[in-house]
Design an enzyme around this catalytic site. Structure first.
Site, PDB file in Angstrom:
ATOM      1  N   GLU A 172       5.798   5.986  -9.370  1.00  0.00           N
ATOM      2  CA  GLU A 172       6.437   4.681  -9.516  1.00  0.00           C
ATOM      3  C   GLU A 172       6.349   4.245 -10.978  1.00  0.00           C
ATOM      4  OE1 GLU A 172       6.020   1.757  -6.227  1.00  0.00           O
ATOM      5  OE2 GLU A 172       5.237   0.449  -7.825  1.00  0.00           O
ATOM      6  N   HIS A 228       9.559  -2.623  -6.355  1.00  0.00           N
ATOM      7  CA  HIS A 228       8.288  -3.115  -5.832  1.00  0.00           C
ATOM      8  C   HIS A 228       8.274  -4.648  -5.779  1.00  0.00           C
ATOM      9  CE1 HIS A 228       3.886  -1.651  -5.308  1.00  0.00           C
ATOM     10  NE2 HIS A 228       4.074  -2.765  -4.637  1.00  0.00           N
ATOM     11  N   ARG A 271       3.223   2.226   0.369  1.00  0.00           N
ATOM     12  CA  ARG A 271       2.870   2.958  -0.837  1.00  0.00           C
ATOM     13  C   ARG A 271       3.720   4.218  -0.911  1.00  0.00           C
ATOM     14  NH1 ARG A 271       1.211  -1.069  -2.395  1.00  0.00           N
ATOM     15  NH2 ARG A 271      -0.858  -1.639  -3.175  1.00  0.00           N
ATOM     16  N   ASP A 307      -0.469   4.138  15.202  1.00  0.00           N
ATOM     17  CA  ASP A 307      -1.659   3.811  14.423  1.00  0.00           C
ATOM     18  C   ASP A 307      -2.863   4.238  15.251  1.00  0.00           C
ATOM     19  OD1 ASP A 307      -3.915   2.648  13.199  1.00  0.00           O
ATOM     20  OD2 ASP A 307      -2.686   1.061  12.317  1.00  0.00           O
ATOM     21  N   ASP A 314      11.059   0.338  -1.480  1.00  0.00           N
ATOM     22  CA  ASP A 314      10.536  -0.652  -2.421  1.00  0.00           C
ATOM     23  C   ASP A 314       9.386  -0.060  -3.231  1.00  0.00           C
ATOM     24  OD1 ASP A 314      10.562  -3.377  -3.478  1.00  0.00           O
ATOM     25  OD2 ASP A 314       8.572  -3.552  -2.563  1.00  0.00           O
ATOM     26  N   GLY A 367       6.370  -7.690  -2.007  1.00  0.00           N
ATOM     27  CA  GLY A 367       5.213  -8.579  -1.992  1.00  0.00           C
ATOM     28  C   GLY A 367       5.501  -9.900  -2.674  1.00  0.00           C
TER      29      GLY A 367
END
Length: 340
Positions: free
Chosen positions: A278, A297, A250, A189, A273, A300
């Site tokens: 999508e 998905h 994403r 990152d 996921d 979450g």
């Protein structure tokens, strides 16, 4: 300035989301802290009834399927001071006009990061046993009990996991992976503080270093123009044979066509996921591969987990009404950096 003790509030989100997140006890808690004229909920901001209601609103409680707070919508809310988002990212719902108005924004997405990190940890562990892939193979062939290592080296000891994105979810994943024995967690990152990465148990690395080393690659970067297809054909080719790609961030982070080729060859495994697009078209080979697990998905917050997000949002409203500092407030610069 002392905030009002009982601001006028309105819940703005999709109907199904509202019904899932606000049960009777949570509505009662909201009514104890805020003025809540009818209607207490809406999923649109343009009808005549809602236009009248918006004129007095000071606090919005927003969520999934809320309309965009653009200049036209904000013009109907001259008294709006605070938005508390009871879901993930606020990116789809706010506009430049929102920040220009100086409206405060809170986002309880850190609570939503909890189940995503839990899902990711489970995916890492299950991939170490090749459980999703062996299970799919057994369903397809019924008697295929031989060579359990055909999807790669088995075991969750002495593994190397690469985490791309030291985001809300990413940092939770790094910390959670410390439960595994002798795990090495490499983190890529470019905006992360190396000291914070180390404190969580990770080792900062370049993307090239990470890709060449890992058994598992887990994605937690934000969806931005510059991150689209950040894992493309070249990056996938750099992974070791039988490495597993996990994507709970994403779908656009990955070049789907390149991933289809690598997984169809049997060289890479994947737990997805999220996908791009999508959902995937029915013709995608990924549906048919034993070495690919696709879930709709679900990483979450879902079901009972949604109440945790509502409670966190109501905690913020309570701090606002009592004059305490808000703990999940975002500014426009932080908003631009954060992942979903």
């Amino acid at each position: 300035m002392t905030p009002p003790t009982c601001p006028e509030a309105l819940i703005v989100m999709g109907r199904e989301v509202f019904e899932a997140q606000f049960d009777e006890s949570r509505l009662e808690r909201l009514k104890a802290m805020a003025s809540l004229p009818e209607p207490i909920w809406t999923d649109e901001l343009t009808s005549e009834q809602i236009r009248t209601r918006l004129s007095g609103v000071e606090v919005l409680l927003t969520g999934w399927d809320a309309p965009v707070l653009d200049a036209a919508a904000l013009a109907r809310m001259p008294n709006l001071r605070l938005m508390i988002h009871c879901a993930g990212t606020i990116r789809p719902f706010v506009s430049e006009a929102f920040w220009e108005r100086g409206i405060r924004a809170c986002n309880v997405a850190d609570v939503n990061a909890i189940p995503v990190a839990e899902y990711t940890l489970a995916a890492v562990i299950m991939s170490g046993k090749a459980a999703p892939f062996l299970g799919a193979s057994l369903r397809a062939f019924r008697d295929d009990w031989t060579r359990p290592d055909r999807f790669g080296r088995l075991g969750n000891v002495s593994r190397t996991v690469g985490v791309v994105g030291f985001s809300r979810v990413g940092r939770r994943v790094v910390a959670a992976l410390q439960q595994l024995q002798d795990v090495t967690v490499l983190v890529y990152d470019p905006y992360a503080d190396p000291l914070e990465v180390a404190q969580a148990g990770g080792v900062p690395a370049s993307l090239d270093e990470l890709l060449a080393t890992v058994d598992v690659l887990s994605l937690h970067a934000p969806e931005l123009p510059e991150t689209r297809h950040m894992i493309g054909a070249a990056q996938l080719a750099a992974l070791r044979d039988h490495a597993t790609l996990i994507n709970t961030a994403r779908g656009s982070l990955v070049d789907t066509a390149a991933l289809e080729r690598e997984c169809a060859s049997g060289r890479l495994n994947a737990i997805l996921d999220v996908t791009d697009p999508e959902p995937l078209p029915a013709s995608s080979v990924l549906y048919d591969l034993s070495n690919v697990l696709i879930t709709p998905h679900i990483a979450g917050s879902l079901g009972t987990e949604l109440y945790r997000m509502t409670d966190a949002a109501l905690d913020e409203l309570e701090r606002y009404t009592t004059g305490l500092p808000l703990t999940t407030e975002l500014d426009s610069e932080e908003y631009l950096r954060l992942s979903a």
